[in-house]
Design an enzyme around this catalytic site. Structure first.
Site, PDB file in Angstrom:
ATOM      1  N   HIS A  62       0.813  -1.211   0.000  1.00  0.00           N
ATOM      2  CA  HIS A  62       0.000   0.000   0.000  1.00  0.00           C
ATOM      3  C   HIS A  62       0.851   1.267   0.000  1.00  0.00           C
ATOM      4  O   HIS A  62       2.005   1.258   0.406  1.00  0.00           O
ATOM      5  CB  HIS A  62      -0.895   0.026   1.239  1.00  0.00           C
ATOM      6  CG  HIS A  62      -1.863  -1.100   1.306  1.00  0.00           C
ATOM      7  ND1 HIS A  62      -2.356  -1.574   2.495  1.00  0.00           N
ATOM      8  CD2 HIS A  62      -2.440  -1.852   0.337  1.00  0.00           C
ATOM      9  CE1 HIS A  62      -3.191  -2.575   2.254  1.00  0.00           C
ATOM     10  NE2 HIS A  62      -3.257  -2.767   0.953  1.00  0.00           N
ATOM     11  N   LYS A  72       5.182   5.897   8.101  1.00  0.00           N
ATOM     12  CA  LYS A  72       4.477   4.968   8.984  1.00  0.00           C
ATOM     13  C   LYS A  72       5.459   4.381   9.989  1.00  0.00           C
ATOM     14  O   LYS A  72       6.607   4.107   9.657  1.00  0.00           O
ATOM     15  CB  LYS A  72       3.861   3.810   8.189  1.00  0.00           C
ATOM     16  CG  LYS A  72       2.744   4.203   7.260  1.00  0.00           C
ATOM     17  CD  LYS A  72       2.212   2.986   6.525  1.00  0.00           C
ATOM     18  CE  LYS A  72       1.077   3.371   5.583  1.00  0.00           C
ATOM     19  NZ  LYS A  72       0.590   2.185   4.845  1.00  0.00           N
ATOM     20  N   TYR A 132      -0.136   1.013  13.775  1.00  0.00           N
ATOM     21  CA  TYR A 132       0.844   1.885  13.132  1.00  0.00           C
ATOM     22  C   TYR A 132       0.393   3.332  13.144  1.00  0.00           C
ATOM     23  O   TYR A 132      -0.776   3.650  13.077  1.00  0.00           O
ATOM     24  CB  TYR A 132       1.187   1.423  11.719  1.00  0.00           C
ATOM     25  CG  TYR A 132       0.048   1.319  10.747  1.00  0.00           C
ATOM     26  CD1 TYR A 132      -0.201   2.334   9.824  1.00  0.00           C
ATOM     27  CD2 TYR A 132      -0.767   0.200  10.722  1.00  0.00           C
ATOM     28  CE1 TYR A 132      -1.240   2.236   8.911  1.00  0.00           C
ATOM     29  CE2 TYR A 132      -1.803   0.085   9.821  1.00  0.00           C
ATOM     30  CZ  TYR A 132      -2.032   1.108   8.912  1.00  0.00           C
ATOM     31  OH  TYR A 132      -3.064   1.005   8.018  1.00  0.00           O
ATOM     32  N   ASP A 170      -6.422  -5.667  -2.899  1.00  0.00           N
ATOM     33  CA  ASP A 170      -5.027  -6.097  -2.992  1.00  0.00           C
ATOM     34  C   ASP A 170      -4.833  -7.149  -4.076  1.00  0.00           C
ATOM     35  O   ASP A 170      -3.817  -7.143  -4.769  1.00  0.00           O
ATOM     36  CB  ASP A 170      -4.537  -6.626  -1.646  1.00  0.00           C
ATOM     37  CG  ASP A 170      -4.329  -5.511  -0.633  1.00  0.00           C
ATOM     38  OD1 ASP A 170      -4.327  -4.324  -1.024  1.00  0.00           O
ATOM     39  OD2 ASP A 170      -4.170  -5.819   0.556  1.00  0.00           O
TER      40      ASP A 170
END
Length: 189
Positions: A62, A72, A132, A170
């Protein structure tokens, strides 16, 4: 706190200290002042958490395109993942290269994935919880993905691609060779 560089400049493994006794442990997973002193002056604006029930759950690769690109900081609260970062900055000397790091609740490691990198993970234990931090807010129009099994990337996920449990998004993500990166190495400097 231990900060380790990886083979991709900017991608770092951060292992906070743990202080334990018979009750368990305490760990400070982020301290803005200490991190700024270490050269990581990041402003987190959003925290995310995911639960992946089956082993082999694949999330990624991603990204959030500019102007909503995200740094992140990924960690595991329960379970184990293989966490992957791919340099997607056109013009970078490491463009298309990846780093894979095992993160677990037990080892307490975190992976810092900077802007301009794709991010993905695969679970290695059932009921894995991943948390995250992000440096920009989620923006649907900036959301994108590259297929995790793109042959040109050569990432060893430790699972067969047909065995991965993933979202329709995905599964339908474009192959690396059919994708144009919105990230520039020069813009990141």
């Amino acid at each position: 706190m231990k900060i380790e560089d990886t083979s991709l400049p900017g991608v770092r493994i951060i292992t906070p200290a743990r202080f334990g006794d018979e009750r368990g442990y305490f760990s400070e997973t982020w301290n803005r002042r200490r991190m700024a002193d270490a050269g990581l002056d990041l402003d987190w604006v959003q925290d995310n958490e995911s639960l992946s029930r089956p082993i082999g759950t694949l999330r990624g690769l991603h990204y959030q395109a500019p102007p909503h690109a995200q740094d992140k900081l990924v960690r595991v609260i329960a379970g184990v993942i293989l966490d992957v970062a791919v340099d997607a900055r056109q013009g970078s000397p490491t463009f298309g290269r990846s780093v894979a790091v095992e993160l677990s609740a037990e080892n307490g490691r975190q992976l810092l994935v900077p802007k301009g990198f794709l991010h993905g993970l695969v679970t290695r234990a059932p009921d894995t919880v991943v948390a995250y931090k992000c440096s920009d807010y989620y923006d649907k129009a900036s959301d994108g993905a590259v297929h995790f099994a793109s042959a040109a990337l050569g990432i060893d996920w430790g699972i067969a691609s047909q065995g991965a449990v993933m979202s329709d998004k995905d599964a339908a993500a474009p192959d690396w060779d059919d994708w144009t990166s919105p990230f520039s190495y020069e813009a990141a400097q």
